[in-house]
Scaffold this active site. Structure first.
Site, mmCIF file in Angstrom:
data_model
loop_
_atom_site.group_PDB
_atom_site.id
_atom_site.type_symbol
_atom_site.label_atom_id
_atom_site.label_comp_id
_atom_site.label_asym_id
_atom_site.label_seq_id
_atom_site.Cartn_x
_atom_site.Cartn_y
_atom_site.Cartn_z
ATOM 1 N N GLY A 18 -8.444 62.497 46.680
ATOM 2 C CA GLY A 18 -9.209 62.662 47.911
ATOM 3 C C GLY A 18 -9.146 61.438 48.796
ATOM 4 N N ILE A 19 -9.276 60.260 48.200
ATOM 5 C CA ILE A 19 -9.191 59.015 48.972
ATOM 6 C C ILE A 19 -7.779 58.830 49.516
ATOM 7 C CG2 ILE A 19 -9.368 56.503 48.859
ATOM 8 C CD1 ILE A 19 -12.045 57.894 48.751
ATOM 9 N N GLU A 153 -4.762 76.276 35.334
ATOM 10 C CA GLU A 153 -5.621 76.702 36.433
ATOM 11 C C GLU A 153 -5.001 76.478 37.809
ATOM 12 O OE1 GLU A 153 -6.466 74.712 34.003
ATOM 13 O OE2 GLU A 153 -8.296 75.424 33.004
ATOM 14 N N LYS A 191 3.426 51.132 31.884
ATOM 15 C CA LYS A 191 4.280 52.179 31.335
ATOM 16 C C LYS A 191 4.531 53.264 32.385
ATOM 17 C CE LYS A 191 4.933 50.649 27.140
ATOM 18 N NZ LYS A 191 6.297 50.296 26.668
ATOM 19 N N THR A 192 5.807 53.531 32.637
ATOM 20 C CA THR A 192 6.177 54.497 33.677
ATOM 21 C C THR A 192 6.453 55.891 33.132
ATOM 22 O OG1 THR A 192 8.549 53.976 33.517
ATOM 23 C CG2 THR A 192 7.221 52.622 35.009
ATOM 24 N N CYS A 383 -34.970 64.604 51.146
ATOM 25 C CA CYS A 383 -35.132 65.943 50.576
ATOM 26 C C CYS A 383 -36.239 65.920 49.512
ATOM 27 C CB CYS A 383 -33.801 66.438 50.022
ATOM 28 S SG CYS A 383 -33.771 68.225 49.715
ATOM 29 N N GLY A 385 -37.011 63.502 47.770
ATOM 30 C CA GLY A 385 -37.668 62.214 47.954
ATOM 31 C C GLY A 385 -38.787 62.260 48.976
ATOM 32 N N MET A 386 -38.654 63.122 50.000
ATOM 33 C CA MET A 386 -39.750 63.320 50.954
ATOM 34 C C MET A 386 -40.850 64.156 50.320
ATOM 35 S SD MET A 386 -39.794 65.184 54.677
ATOM 36 C CE MET A 386 -41.168 66.281 55.072
ATOM 37 N N ARG A 473 -34.592 74.464 48.865
ATOM 38 C CA ARG A 473 -35.354 75.709 48.765
ATOM 39 C C ARG A 473 -36.839 75.512 49.046
ATOM 40 N NH1 ARG A 473 -31.803 76.164 44.383
ATOM 41 N NH2 ARG A 473 -30.377 77.933 44.556
ATOM 42 N N HIS A 518 -30.537 65.902 54.897
ATOM 43 C CA HIS A 518 -29.639 64.964 54.208
ATOM 44 C C HIS A 518 -28.832 64.168 55.241
ATOM 45 C CE1 HIS A 518 -30.085 66.224 49.965
ATOM 46 N NE2 HIS A 518 -30.428 67.379 50.504
ATOM 47 N N GLU A 520 -27.259 61.484 54.907
ATOM 48 C CA GLU A 520 -26.068 60.833 54.350
ATOM 49 C C GLU A 520 -24.789 61.595 54.656
ATOM 50 O OE1 GLU A 520 -27.769 63.218 50.774
ATOM 51 O OE2 GLU A 520 -28.475 62.274 52.618
#
Length: 548
Positions: A18-19, A153, A191-192, A383, A385-386, A473, A518, A520
């Protein structure tokens, strides 16, 4: 016509596909190209919404309310395009779509098979995701295929990518393979062989990578790169050394210096302007030359796997960048507070309680919140936390003994937090649920706008309105709001239709804010986020007060 880059991984998972994909996208965007990213997940779940954070890590919520892989958070943080539901799909979604078509009779009596029906559906989903960005004018779509080459998969996804590259033709698709080059301490060398075997496995299914990103804990010497090149049939300049960095925001420059973007552009027949990574250079400079050092306590129950709070951790880093602060995040197990008490919080410059689900560990979080409130420590509750901040205030300030959430105690004498049964989504559609509703896909999700109360800290941070993403929820029970306000709490933002509390604050505290949403998920290293920047500025002030 959109061109595609398929990013695969080999040897082991968690190498950072992902990075790598996001960093490549950032470089291409800096060269003036319109880029988007997609993540293909080979698990059968429809989405990660009901998966344990210990298994999957964070669930990232998009603007349109999709519960997606955490890599989409990296995508949004690295490029300017917003991610949507179509940017992430799973085996479960593919099979669900194919079976729905089969039931409708779309296949006209044919035998439905993995090839061509499943692979065609995957290709359709990929094209749909690419077309959704930039009003259909996407130059490059980078497609990250989850899992590891060799896994059963992910075979249908790899086969679909192979077919798609063939159909698109020369200079319209490229393959980037991320692999591991382990250092064996007992032998004292890299090691390759695992990389050689991984590429061989990829070639067996008809995919020939244009570029190898070779992960190691140190730079890979040229002679080892030459060995990989010879055995994998990839040109030496396309065997890229990607070593461990102390910040993910250094990766775009690392890849660019080794010519990764030039190799990809050549494979795709593109000749864009040179890359301008000055923004990334400035970010790294801010990270490496802070003027403040802070310790922020994050009190949660998934602290053994910090990937569960990935976007939140990054949002604090972004705030550190924009306030020239080095942020040391101390992950604190809330159950540990229940047994050992709050003395372990005394050295913290600020306390944050993130979102979460379930009763376990909640009393430890409430104890941490009480400590922050009573000792003037900056507090941010997100969330859950509030909700817990409201419960703590109700119990110890408003005189509502036994106050709780119906999530934890359905028979609580004062249910100051309760399940919402009806609300309007961002499109204006009324959603309904009750305690018997399915867990998957039934939360209030996605971005919603609401007005902010004038004269509050919330207005100082956000202005006149706030537009943030949700995933929950339960809500603060409006029945108890007058009692809470009489005791000194301020509800500083509410939903425009249901009048549900979205933000709370304590005006007689140096900095105490709770948000139901959220924030963030919308923080980026480029722009930071006003709420987190304000929180860190309060932590700086608290640190200075303690040092005085």
């Amino acid at each position: 016509m959109t061109k595609y880059v398929f990013v695969t991984g080999g040897v082991v998972s968690s190498l950072g596909k992902g990075i790598a994909a996001a960093s490549l996208a950032a470089i291409l965007e800096s060269r003036g190209l319109q880029v988007t990213l997609l993540k293909l997940d080979p698990y059968i779940n429809v989405d990660p919404g009901t998966m344990s954070p210990f298994q999957h890590g964070e669930v990232f919520v998009t603007e349109d309310g999709a519960e997606t892989d955490l890599d989409l958070g990296h995508y949004e943080r690295f490029i300017s395009a917003k991610m949507h539901k179509v940017n992430n799909f799973t085996t479960g979604q593919i099979y669900e779509s194919v079976l729905r078509k089969e039931r409708r009779g779309d296949y006209l009596g044919k035998t439905v098979q993995v090839i061509p029906h499943i692979t065609n559906e995957i290709q359709d989903f990929i094209a749909r995701g690419a077309d959704a960005a930039w009003n259909g004018a996407t130059d490059v779509a980078i497609v990250e295929i989850g899992g590891t080459v060799g896994d059963i998969e992910s075979l249908p996804f790899l086969e679909a990518a192979r077919q798609m590259s063939l159909r698109l033709g020369r200079n319209n698709a490229a393959f980037v393979h991320l692999t591991l080059v382990p250092f064996i301490a007992s032998a004292g060398e890299l090691k390759t062989k695992p990389t050689q075997h991984s590429v061989q496995k990829l070639r067996e299914i008809g995919i020939y990578p244009n570029l190898l990103l070779c992960r190691a804990d140190r730079p890979i010497p040229d002679d080892e790169r030459a060995k990989i090149s010879m055995f994998s049939n990839v040109p030496l300049d396309a065997v890229i050394s990607v070593w461990d960095a102390d910040s993910i925001y250094k990766i775009p420059a690392m890849l660019h210096k080794q010519g990764v973007d030039n190799i990809v552009c050549e494979a795709l027949g593109l000749t864009p302007p040179p890359a301008d990574l000055s923004m990334w250079d400035n970010l790294v400079d801010a990270l490496e030359h802070p003027t403040h050092q802070l310790t922020i306590g994050m009190v949660g129950k998934y602290v053994d796997l910090t990937e569960s709070y990935k976007s939140l951790s990054e949002a604090l880093v972004h705030a550190g960048i924009h306030t020239r602060s080095k942020i040391n995040i101390e992950y604190i197990d809330s159950e540990d507070i229940e047994t050992r008490g709050t003395d372990q919080l005394k050295h913290l410059d600020a306390i944050l309680v993130p979102g979460g689900f379930g009763k376990r560990g909640t009393e430890g979080k409430i104890a941490a919140i009480r400590y922050a409130r009573e000792n003037g420590v900056p507090y941010l509750g997100i969330c859950l936390g509030m909700q817990l901040a409201v419960i703590e205030f109700a119990r110890h300030v408003a005189g509502l003994g036994g106050a709780n959430s119906t999530e934890f105690d359905p028979s609580a004498p004062h249910p100051v937090v309760a399940l919402i049964t009806e609300w309007m989504d961002r499109e204006g559609k009324v959603e309904k649920r009750d305690a018997t509703s399915d867990l998957g896909g039934t939360m209030r999700k996605g971005a919603q706008r609401c007005p902010v109360k004038p004269g509050t800290r919330a207005q100082a941070i956000y202005g006149d309105d706030v537009n943030e993403r949700h995933r929950h929820r339960y809500e603060v029970n409006n029945v108890y709001v007058p009692r809470l306000e009489e005791a000194g709490m301020v509800i500083s933002a509410r939903t425009p239709t249901e009048n549900l509390p979205e933000m709370m604050e304590l005006p007689d505290h140096p900095w105490f804010v709770g948000v139901q949403f959220h924030p963030e998920f919308t923080s980026t290293p480029r722009d930071g986020h006003p709420l987190f920047s304000s929180f860190i500025e309060a932590a700086i002030a608290n640190h200075a007060r303690k040092e005085a």
